[in-house]
Scaffold this motif. Structure first.
Motif, short mmCIF file in Angstrom:
data_model
loop_
_atom_site.label_atom_id
_atom_site.label_comp_id
_atom_site.label_asym_id
_atom_site.label_seq_id
_atom_site.Cartn_x
_atom_site.Cartn_y
_atom_site.Cartn_z
N GLN A 230 71.53 -23.53 35.43
CA GLN A 230 70.50 -22.88 36.21
C GLN A 230 69.16 -23.34 35.64
O GLN A 230 68.21 -23.59 36.40
CB GLN A 230 70.61 -21.36 36.04
CG GLN A 230 69.37 -20.53 36.60
CD GLN A 230 69.62 -19.31 36.37
OE1 GLN A 230 70.16 -18.41 37.26
NE2 GLN A 230 69.07 -18.60 35.17
N PHE A 231 68.98 -23.07 34.36
CA PHE A 231 67.56 -23.36 33.70
C PHE A 231 67.16 -24.93 33.65
O PHE A 231 66.01 -25.15 33.97
CB PHE A 231 67.35 -22.64 32.23
CG PHE A 231 67.29 -21.21 32.29
CD1 PHE A 231 66.38 -20.64 32.93
CD2 PHE A 231 68.36 -20.63 31.65
CE1 PHE A 231 66.37 -19.19 32.98
CE2 PHE A 231 68.47 -19.33 31.82
CZ PHE A 231 67.53 -18.55 32.31
N ALA A 268 69.84 -20.20 40.64
CA ALA A 268 68.50 -20.39 40.39
C ALA A 268 67.30 -20.07 41.48
O ALA A 268 66.52 -19.85 41.12
CB ALA A 268 68.51 -21.85 40.19
N LYS A 269 67.82 -20.25 42.66
CA LYS A 269 66.87 -20.05 43.94
C LYS A 269 66.51 -18.38 43.86
O LYS A 269 65.69 -17.99 44.51
CB LYS A 269 67.29 -20.42 45.29
CG LYS A 269 67.28 -22.08 45.10
CD LYS A 269 67.89 -22.47 46.58
CE LYS A 269 67.84 -23.84 46.88
NZ LYS A 269 68.32 -24.30 48.06
N ARG A 270 67.53 -17.64 43.51
CA ARG A 270 67.30 -16.06 43.49
C ARG A 270 66.71 -15.74 42.14
O ARG A 270 66.51 -14.39 42.07
CB ARG A 270 68.73 -15.53 43.73
CG ARG A 270 69.24 -15.88 44.93
CD ARG A 270 70.33 -14.76 45.05
NE ARG A 270 71.43 -14.78 44.32
CZ ARG A 270 72.59 -15.57 44.21
NH1 ARG A 270 72.60 -16.22 45.26
NH2 ARG A 270 73.36 -15.38 43.17
N TRP A 271 66.47 -16.59 41.11
CA TRP A 271 66.42 -16.24 39.72
C TRP A 271 64.71 -15.78 39.76
O TRP A 271 63.93 -16.15 40.54
CB TRP A 271 66.50 -17.26 38.64
CG TRP A 271 66.35 -16.80 37.32
CD1 TRP A 271 67.17 -16.11 36.75
CD2 TRP A 271 64.91 -16.90 36.63
NE1 TRP A 271 66.81 -15.87 35.18
CE2 TRP A 271 65.39 -16.34 35.43
CE3 TRP A 271 63.70 -17.40 36.94
CZ2 TRP A 271 64.34 -16.21 34.40
CZ3 TRP A 271 62.84 -17.36 35.92
CH2 TRP A 271 63.11 -16.83 34.59
N THR A 272 64.54 -14.53 39.03
CA THR A 272 63.37 -14.06 38.84
C THR A 272 63.11 -13.47 37.49
O THR A 272 64.27 -13.18 37.01
CB THR A 272 62.69 -12.97 39.67
OG1 THR A 272 63.68 -11.73 39.30
CG2 THR A 272 62.73 -13.16 40.99
N PRO A 273 61.92 -13.75 36.59
CA PRO A 273 61.87 -13.21 35.23
C PRO A 273 62.00 -11.95 35.27
O PRO A 273 61.96 -11.15 36.12
CB PRO A 273 60.32 -14.04 34.75
CG PRO A 273 59.84 -14.69 36.03
CD PRO A 273 60.94 -14.51 37.14
N VAL A 426 66.49 -17.31 49.22
CA VAL A 426 67.34 -16.10 49.67
C VAL A 426 68.77 -16.81 50.09
O VAL A 426 68.84 -17.36 50.98
CB VAL A 426 66.85 -15.37 50.95
CG1 VAL A 426 67.51 -14.35 51.06
CG2 VAL A 426 65.28 -14.56 50.29
N ALA A 427 69.83 -16.48 49.37
CA ALA A 427 71.04 -17.39 49.51
C ALA A 427 71.74 -16.51 50.51
O ALA A 427 72.44 -17.18 51.26
CB ALA A 427 71.75 -16.99 48.25
N ASP A 428 71.50 -14.88 50.65
CA ASP A 428 72.35 -14.37 51.63
C ASP A 428 71.86 -14.44 53.11
O ASP A 428 70.49 -14.22 53.33
CB ASP A 428 72.43 -12.87 51.30
CG ASP A 428 73.34 -11.89 52.17
OD1 ASP A 428 73.90 -12.77 53.12
OD2 ASP A 428 73.59 -10.97 51.70
#
Length: 466
Positions: A230-231, A268-273, A426-428
């Motif tokens: 992911q990173f 990764a596309k949904r990842w937020t800090p 947004v994956a869903d």
């Protein structure tokens, strides 16, 4: 597409200046012995550095000193990170009332993960001029002292406090862009040492890493391939060539890792800090932990330049919610100097008495984080439209969902738009969910329509192009 910038040049110049400073100082100062590190072990030899800040206990002096150190530490300065950790966790921290074990652990961890602490920084010829291996040896000693300090602190922490350390480290590294994401990938990769360093450079003795009971500092980040992928993916997505190479090397290392691709990319596309900004908490001294990350890049500059498109009313509502002002205001001119300074003090920023564009953004972020649905909705649209903050659909979706949980009908309809249009990040894409949200919005007294969403967007940013 690789994004070109002058950052590599600036970094090269910065490191060149650092090396020049060390070349000048080492013959004069050498490596000086330092006192005992937290936990009672000797920190060994300390690398030479410019004269330390005076250890004044005056509030204003401490604030200036800490902020200067934080600016350097956020920018990735290895020595500033160690000195900042000592400021929060060293023997003198109690006297200065700056003692904060979580914050100290954060900066020790960041220093140990910093490549400047273990990567060679001098050539063989330069090393001879410096009198042999003294510079490399003192950096190893600095890292050993940092490890002992971190181990001492983590050994006295609860699981919640350790999670807080992890979250803060992840946030700081995320503000460093591709370089920070690559560091996060290494921290989770079993192919590297516990601090994302080469195993042979680890400050932990090899025998301590072979037993069942590992040092606490070696277990702060859980090793797993999903986070590594992911990173590295996030680094590569920013146009970073090194991140792309690391990602491809990781994929080729085993069939199992290559199979993670689609799931890791979706994650990764949904990842937020973990945070919108660094938590401005304060130890007993009252000096808050300021966020010194510097927005960089064309997208960040353009987003801030567009902040004028956001009516100041939304900043006014946020400041009223935070109890900085007694009631919402419509214009910036209505905000007094004292009120502006009050909010700047809350953030740990210079009290100029006039809010900067970034501080106006912080007001909305602060109110959103504190639970105001109106600011959560505003922040979501700012991310969706790239106003004040770079466009980020994953973060927009997150803040729409937060406002939705509080019953915002506008947020419900915006959420349905995200589901049905399949916005990036947004994956869903379940269109059945879109129908549910539209019905739910209508029951909340809001008639979902394209015109209503257009009005909402126009209210908090600009009218979308049709």
């Amino acid at each position: 597409m690789v994004q070109h910038s002058d950052r590599p040049l600036r970094e090269s110049v910065r490191k060149g200046l650092t090396l020049a400073l060390l070349v000048a100082l080492v013959p004069l100062m050498g490596c000086e012995p330092r006192g005992k590190a937290p936990g009672g072990r000797s920190a060994g030899l300390a690398c030479p550095r410019p004269q330390a800040f005076l250890t004044s206990q005056e509030f204003n002096a401490q604030e200036q000193q800490l902020r200067a150190l934080r600016q350097q530490a956020f920018a990735g300065d290895f020595f500033a990170q160690i000195d900042l950790a000592r400021r929060y966790g060293g023997q003198e921290a109690e006297a200065r009332k700056t003692y904060d074990p979580v914050e100290a652990a954060v900066w020790y961890e960041l220093a140990l993960a910093n490549p400047d602490g273990f990567a060679p920084i001098v050539t063989a010829r330069q090393n001879r001029r410096l009198g042999g291996a003294r510079l490399e040896d003192c950096r190893q000693a600095e890292r050993l002292g940092a490890f002992n300090g971190l181990e001492h602190l983590l050994g006295r922490m609860s699981s919640d406090e350790r999670q807080e350390v992890r979250d803060r480290v992840i946030y700081v590294l995320s503000t460093q862009g591709a370089e920070g994401f690559r560091t996060l990938a290494r921290l989770h990769d079993v192919g590297f040492g516990p601090f994302g360093d080469p195993n042979e450079a680890s400050p932990i003795e090899p025998r301590k890493l072979e037993g069942r009971r590992l040092p606490a500092a070696a277990t702060l980040f859980t090793r797993n391939d999903m986070d590594v992928y992911q990173f590295n993916y996030l680094a590569a997505q920013s146009g970073d060539v090194a991140g792309f190479v690391m990602l491809k090397d990781f994929e080729r290392s085993s069939p199992g890792r290559a199979a993670l691709g689609s799931d890791a990319e979706a994650k990764a596309k949904r990842w937020t800090p973990p945070f919108e900004f660094y938590p401005p908490e304060a130890p007993e001294s009252g000096v808050p932990h300021s966020d010194e990350s510097a927005p960089s890049g064309e997208a960040a500059a353009l987003a801030l330049a567009r902040l004028d498109e956001l009516p100041f009313l939304h900043v006014g509502h946020a400041l009223a919610f935070l109890q900085v002002i007694p009631k919402p205001i419509l214009t910036k001119a209505e905000l007094s100097t004292t009120e502006a300074q009050t909010f700047q003090a809350m953030l740990g920023r210079p009290m100029t008495g006039r809010l900067s564009p970034l501080e106006e953004v912080r007001a909305i972020q602060y109110a959103a984080v504190s639970g105001q649905a109106r600011s959560q909705l505003t922040l979501a649209v700012m991310y969706a439209e790239g106003v004040g903050l770079p466009r980020d659909y994953a973060r927009a979706f997150y803040w729409f969902s937060q406002a939705d949980r509080q019953g915002s009908p506008e947020a419900k309809y915006a959420m349905s738009t995200f589901f049905s249009l399949g916005m990036e990040g947004v994956a869903d894409q379940d269109k059945a969910s879109a129908v549910v949200y539209q019905i739910d919005g209508a029951l909340a007294g809001f008639k979902p329509s394209a015109q209503r969403l257009r009005e909402l967007l126009a209210q908090v940013s600009r009218a979308p192009r049709t």
